[in-house]
Design a protein around this motif. Structure first.
Motif, PDB file in Angstrom:
ATOM      1  N   GLU A 386       0.841  -1.261   0.028  1.00  0.00           N
ATOM      2  CA  GLU A 386       0.110   0.053   0.103  1.00  0.00           C
ATOM      3  C   GLU A 386       0.869   1.324  -0.055  1.00  0.00           C
ATOM      4  O   GLU A 386       1.803   1.512   0.875  1.00  0.00           O
ATOM      5  CB  GLU A 386      -0.767   0.045   1.337  1.00  0.00           C
ATOM      6  CG  GLU A 386      -1.933   1.207   1.359  1.00  0.00           C
ATOM      7  CD  GLU A 386      -2.912   1.087   2.262  1.00  0.00           C
ATOM      8  OE1 GLU A 386      -3.707   2.026   2.531  1.00  0.00           O
ATOM      9  OE2 GLU A 386      -2.864  -0.094   3.187  1.00  0.00           O
ATOM     10  N   PHE A 387       0.537   2.132  -1.075  1.00  0.00           N
ATOM     11  CA  PHE A 387       1.544   3.317  -1.060  1.00  0.00           C
ATOM     12  C   PHE A 387       0.538   4.646  -0.880  1.00  0.00           C
ATOM     13  O   PHE A 387      -0.654   4.517  -1.556  1.00  0.00           O
ATOM     14  CB  PHE A 387       2.099   3.574  -2.383  1.00  0.00           C
ATOM     15  CG  PHE A 387       2.898   2.425  -3.001  1.00  0.00           C
ATOM     16  CD1 PHE A 387       4.393   2.480  -2.713  1.00  0.00           C
ATOM     17  CD2 PHE A 387       2.553   1.039  -3.373  1.00  0.00           C
ATOM     18  CE1 PHE A 387       5.224   1.439  -2.880  1.00  0.00           C
ATOM     19  CE2 PHE A 387       3.299   0.114  -3.823  1.00  0.00           C
ATOM     20  CZ  PHE A 387       4.633   0.394  -3.393  1.00  0.00           C
ATOM     21  N   LYS A 388       1.109   5.408  -0.470  1.00  0.00           N
ATOM     22  CA  LYS A 388       0.222   6.780   0.039  1.00  0.00           C
ATOM     23  C   LYS A 388       1.158   7.954  -0.647  1.00  0.00           C
ATOM     24  O   LYS A 388       2.225   8.150  -0.297  1.00  0.00           O
ATOM     25  CB  LYS A 388      -0.109   7.157   1.381  1.00  0.00           C
ATOM     26  CG  LYS A 388      -1.040   8.288   1.751  1.00  0.00           C
ATOM     27  CD  LYS A 388      -1.402   7.906   2.974  1.00  0.00           C
ATOM     28  CE  LYS A 388      -0.534   8.003   4.191  1.00  0.00           C
ATOM     29  NZ  LYS A 388      -1.366   8.054   5.539  1.00  0.00           N
ATOM     30  N   ILE A 389       0.449   8.779  -1.451  1.00  0.00           N
ATOM     31  CA  ILE A 389       0.952   9.898  -2.088  1.00  0.00           C
ATOM     32  C   ILE A 389       0.266  11.166  -1.574  1.00  0.00           C
ATOM     33  O   ILE A 389      -0.794  11.226  -1.914  1.00  0.00           O
ATOM     34  CB  ILE A 389       0.955   9.775  -3.457  1.00  0.00           C
ATOM     35  CG1 ILE A 389       1.656   8.519  -4.167  1.00  0.00           C
ATOM     36  CG2 ILE A 389       1.768  10.926  -4.141  1.00  0.00           C
ATOM     37  CD1 ILE A 389       0.737   7.492  -4.581  1.00  0.00           C
ATOM     38  N   SER A 390       1.065  12.202  -0.947  1.00  0.00           N
ATOM     39  CA  SER A 390       0.538  13.275  -0.209  1.00  0.00           C
ATOM     40  C   SER A 390       1.082  14.575  -0.979  1.00  0.00           C
ATOM     41  O   SER A 390       2.224  14.704  -1.210  1.00  0.00           O
ATOM     42  CB  SER A 390       0.585  13.027   1.156  1.00  0.00           C
ATOM     43  OG  SER A 390      -0.149  11.995   1.708  1.00  0.00           O
ATOM     44  N   TRP A 391       0.002  15.511  -1.014  1.00  0.00           N
ATOM     45  CA  TRP A 391       0.621  17.066  -1.454  1.00  0.00           C
ATOM     46  C   TRP A 391       0.194  17.984  -0.272  1.00  0.00           C
ATOM     47  O   TRP A 391      -0.471  17.719   0.503  1.00  0.00           O
ATOM     48  CB  TRP A 391      -0.156  17.312  -2.737  1.00  0.00           C
ATOM     49  CG  TRP A 391       0.398  16.603  -3.778  1.00  0.00           C
ATOM     50  CD1 TRP A 391       1.396  16.749  -4.712  1.00  0.00           C
ATOM     51  CD2 TRP A 391      -0.229  15.571  -4.354  1.00  0.00           C
ATOM     52  NE1 TRP A 391       1.584  15.827  -5.785  1.00  0.00           N
ATOM     53  CE2 TRP A 391       0.461  15.006  -5.539  1.00  0.00           C
ATOM     54  CE3 TRP A 391      -1.300  14.451  -3.729  1.00  0.00           C
ATOM     55  CZ2 TRP A 391       0.220  13.813  -6.098  1.00  0.00           C
ATOM     56  CZ3 TRP A 391      -1.760  13.407  -4.444  1.00  0.00           C
ATOM     57  CH2 TRP A 391      -0.975  12.953  -5.542  1.00  0.00           C
ATOM     58  N   ASN A 392       0.751  19.304  -0.261  1.00  0.00           N
ATOM     59  CA  ASN A 392       0.428  20.128   0.741  1.00  0.00           C
ATOM     60  C   ASN A 392      -0.940  20.703   0.416  1.00  0.00           C
ATOM     61  O   ASN A 392      -1.651  21.225   1.357  1.00  0.00           O
ATOM     62  CB  ASN A 392       1.489  21.190   0.610  1.00  0.00           C
ATOM     63  CG  ASN A 392       2.942  20.619   1.424  1.00  0.00           C
ATOM     64  OD1 ASN A 392       2.726  19.968   2.016  1.00  0.00           O
ATOM     65  ND2 ASN A 392       3.985  21.255   0.729  1.00  0.00           N
ATOM     66  N   SER A 393      -1.415  20.648  -0.906  1.00  0.00           N
ATOM     67  CA  SER A 393      -2.597  21.186  -1.376  1.00  0.00           C
ATOM     68  C   SER A 393      -3.271  20.219  -2.366  1.00  0.00           C
ATOM     69  O   SER A 393      -2.522  19.588  -2.844  1.00  0.00           O
ATOM     70  CB  SER A 393      -2.528  22.515  -1.906  1.00  0.00           C
ATOM     71  OG  SER A 393      -1.615  22.542  -3.212  1.00  0.00           O
ATOM     72  N   PRO A 394      -4.670  20.334  -2.281  1.00  0.00           N
ATOM     73  CA  PRO A 394      -5.250  19.406  -3.387  1.00  0.00           C
ATOM     74  C   PRO A 394      -5.000  19.587  -4.746  1.00  0.00           C
ATOM     75  O   PRO A 394      -4.552  20.720  -5.071  1.00  0.00           O
ATOM     76  CB  PRO A 394      -6.769  19.884  -2.854  1.00  0.00           C
ATOM     77  CG  PRO A 394      -6.835  20.408  -1.746  1.00  0.00           C
ATOM     78  CD  PRO A 394      -5.465  21.312  -1.542  1.00  0.00           C
ATOM     79  N   GLN A 395      -5.128  18.344  -5.250  1.00  0.00           N
ATOM     80  CA  GLN A 395      -4.516  18.404  -6.707  1.00  0.00           C
ATOM     81  C   GLN A 395      -5.511  17.805  -7.543  1.00  0.00           C
ATOM     82  O   GLN A 395      -6.444  17.020  -7.092  1.00  0.00           O
ATOM     83  CB  GLN A 395      -3.308  17.214  -7.059  1.00  0.00           C
ATOM     84  CG  GLN A 395      -2.112  17.958  -5.818  1.00  0.00           C
ATOM     85  CD  GLN A 395      -1.278  19.276  -6.457  1.00  0.00           C
ATOM     86  OE1 GLN A 395      -1.171  19.242  -7.615  1.00  0.00           O
ATOM     87  NE2 GLN A 395      -0.993  20.019  -5.670  1.00  0.00           N
ATOM     88  N   LYS A 396      -5.650  18.216  -8.916  1.00  0.00           N
ATOM     89  CA  LYS A 396      -6.832  17.708  -9.762  1.00  0.00           C
ATOM     90  C   LYS A 396      -5.914  16.539 -10.468  1.00  0.00           C
ATOM     91  O   LYS A 396      -4.913  16.931 -11.046  1.00  0.00           O
ATOM     92  CB  LYS A 396      -6.993  18.848 -10.759  1.00  0.00           C
ATOM     93  CG  LYS A 396      -7.775  19.773 -10.174  1.00  0.00           C
ATOM     94  CD  LYS A 396      -8.451  20.905 -11.157  1.00  0.00           C
ATOM     95  CE  LYS A 396      -9.303  21.818 -10.544  1.00  0.00           C
ATOM     96  NZ  LYS A 396      -9.523  23.090 -11.619  1.00  0.00           N
ATOM     97  N   ILE A 397      -6.404  15.627 -10.359  1.00  0.00           N
ATOM     98  CA  ILE A 397      -5.967  14.088 -10.972  1.00  0.00           C
ATOM     99  C   ILE A 397      -7.006  13.299 -11.803  1.00  0.00           C
ATOM    100  O   ILE A 397      -7.916  13.197 -11.551  1.00  0.00           O
ATOM    101  CB  ILE A 397      -5.480  13.329  -9.669  1.00  0.00           C
ATOM    102  CG1 ILE A 397      -4.513  13.951  -8.948  1.00  0.00           C
ATOM    103  CG2 ILE A 397      -4.755  12.107 -10.252  1.00  0.00           C
ATOM    104  CD1 ILE A 397      -4.110  13.354  -7.438  1.00  0.00           C
ATOM    105  N   SER A 398      -6.479  12.926 -12.953  1.00  0.00           N
ATOM    106  CA  SER A 398      -7.157  12.005 -13.965  1.00  0.00           C
ATOM    107  C   SER A 398      -6.581  10.975 -14.555  1.00  0.00           C
ATOM    108  O   SER A 398      -7.239  10.128 -15.107  1.00  0.00           O
ATOM    109  CB  SER A 398      -7.611  13.002 -15.127  1.00  0.00           C
ATOM    110  OG  SER A 398      -8.275  14.308 -14.685  1.00  0.00           O
ATOM    111  N   ALA A 399      -5.294  10.516 -13.853  1.00  0.00           N
ATOM    112  CA  ALA A 399      -4.418   9.480 -14.532  1.00  0.00           C
ATOM    113  C   ALA A 399      -3.501   9.111 -13.668  1.00  0.00           C
ATOM    114  O   ALA A 399      -2.907  10.135 -12.993  1.00  0.00           O
ATOM    115  CB  ALA A 399      -4.109   9.679 -15.935  1.00  0.00           C
TER     116      ALA A 399
END
Length: 471
Positions: A386-399
């Motif tokens: 299980e991998f978790k990818i995090s950012w400091n702010s919300p990202q728009k993701i489609s792929a």
């Protein structure tokens, strides 16, 4: 002994197979006397006098496919009609006896040189079926002829990355079919061009099963060894000039070639990845009446994402016109395709993120899987991860793009992608195989945390790359 997970992960690609999968996307150029007669399959009776591409520009071809993001090109040096695009010393059915360049032209050399100049790989297609050659159907005499021409191509045009054989086989002048000496052909390639992949009717790359651009949901590179038998490929190949064949799609009985359930009863498996071959137009050779039937950008992107992004390679045919140029509509579409691929997949949001993997008691940082290589990769301790990818702010993701380290075989059998919103997990994608590359497309979401779960794999999964994109 039946194949089990421990035996399956020992099946790995050769260096030449890795090379081809890393090439990903490359061109086919179908060009011969058919281009001048308006046919798809020639008869071998055409006069070389009709072949005269008076505006021939191989560099225009190569620049057009390079603009699409392709990394190589394969030329139909000889199709079923037997006409040779190089001055073969073994036949008069060649460019040497045509008006082109007063008989001093060599289309193979022009395309090979243009590829080299542009930094693209060059490959050759040589049809085993030759409708012009009188020895066809006589066994060894024809094999001698075919191998002699093969050696000319392998020794006269620099490095070759792919030697493409199809299974076409018709009757010769004596009414007999030629029984091809495939092993002799393979040995010849290995002797003169050992790093080249032998494709389709060959031991390195298999045909996806159709010419319509259709792909499997789960494409495996580890498959039963019997799939590599060239006679089997020939049996399913096109045996007549039937346009309906080009629209054939995969049947459900052929859908699963490599799951552990499919391989459980097999004793021998091989690494035998798939190639998707399709034309940008309805036909493989140029026909002016198809100028308004060039595939749409949307259709080409769909084929690209399902083939290159589905653990296969993509061989896209672009047929030159009789004058020796690619049509402006094809060139325009190729440029659009390259720009769209770069637009969608040129910026990896994972490069600005932190990626952690769940250990026994805590999350641990994973390094190196934002870079697309096999130098650094994740190697699990069990069948799940299980991998978790995090950012400091919300990202728009489609792929999301996932890649296994195929040097360690193909292992992942099932995975899921989830987002976290307000502390709740939401499944946004469910997939099976990954292999060399998996492009997972889904409706755009907005989140600051993405979770990728490997829910089933053979022994321990590997992951060499994670890419995340806003399309």
């Amino acid at each position: 002994m039946k194949l089990n997970d421990e035996r399956l992960i020992k099946i790995v690609p050769s260096d030449r197979q890795v090379m081809l999968q890393m090439t990903e996307f490359y061109a086919f150029f179908h060009f011969t006397v058919n281009t001048f007669t308006g046919t798809e399959w020639g008869y071998g009776t055409e006069s070389p006098e009709i072949f005269n591409p008076d505006q021939m520009d191989a560099y225009q071809w190569v620049q057009a496919v390079k603009a699409a993001g392709m990394k190589g090109a394969i030329l139909t040096c000889k199709h079923h009609d037997g006409f040779c695009l190089w001055p073969s010393k073994y036949t008069k059915h060649s460019v040497k006896y045509s008006p082109y360049e007063n008989g001093k032209g060599d289309i193979v050399k022009e395309v090979a040189n243009a590829c080299k100049k542009a930094g693209l790989k060059f490959g050759i297609y040589l049809s085993p079926w030759d409708r012009n050659q009188k020895t066809y159907g006589q066994g060894k005499p024809y094999d001698d002829y075919f191998v002699s021409q093969l050696i000319e191509l392998l020794t006269g045009y620099g490095d070759i990355f792919s030697v493409w054989f199809d299974g076409a086989c018709g009757e010769g002048p004596n009414g007999k079919k030629q029984v091809y000496d495939w092993q002799r052909y393979y040995d010849t390639v290995r002797k003169y061009m050992p790093n080249a992949c032998i494709s389709v009717s060959g031991p390195d790359v298999r045909w996806c099963g159709n010419e319509a651009g259709d792909t499997r949901t789960s494409e495996w590179s580890v498959v039963p060894a019997a799939l590599s038998f060239p006679e089997r490929v020939a049996a399913f190949s096109q045996h007549s000039d039937d346009p309906s064949f080009r629209q054939r799609i995969i049947s459900s009985t052929e859908e699963d070639l490599g799951s552990r359930e499919r391989l459980a009863q097999e004793q021998h498996g091989i690494w035998y990845p798939a190639e998707v071959d399709v034309s940008i137009r309805p036909g493989w050779f140029y026909h002016p009446e198809e100028d308004d039937k060039v595939r749409s950008l949307e259709n080409l992107m769909d084929i690209y994402e399902k083939s290159v992004g589905g653990n296969a390679t993509l061989l896209l045919n672009i047929p030159p016109m009789p004058k020796g140029l690619l049509h402006k509509e094809d060139v325009k579409r190729l440029k659009e395709l390259g720009l769209e691929i770069q637009k969608r997949y040129g910026r990896n949001l994972a490069e600005q993120s932190e990626i952690v993997v769940k250990g026994v008691n805590e999350w641990m940082a994973v390094h190196g899987i934002q870079t697309d290589d096999y130098d650094t990769y994740y190697h699990g301790n069990g069948p799940k991860a299980e991998f978790k990818i995090s950012w400091n702010s919300p990202q728009k993701i489609s792929a999301v793009i996932l890649k296994e380290n195929i040097l360690k075989s193909q292992r992942i059998e099932a995975f899921e992608i989830l987002s976290i919103n307000h502390g709740k997990l939401k499944k946004i994608y469910q997939g099976t195989t990954v292999g060399y590359k998996k492009i997972a497309r889904f409706p755009q979401i907005e989140t600051d945390t993405l979770v990728i779960q490997i829910v089933d794999s053979r022994i321990e999964p590997t992951l060499s790359f994670i890419g995340i994109y806003e399309l």
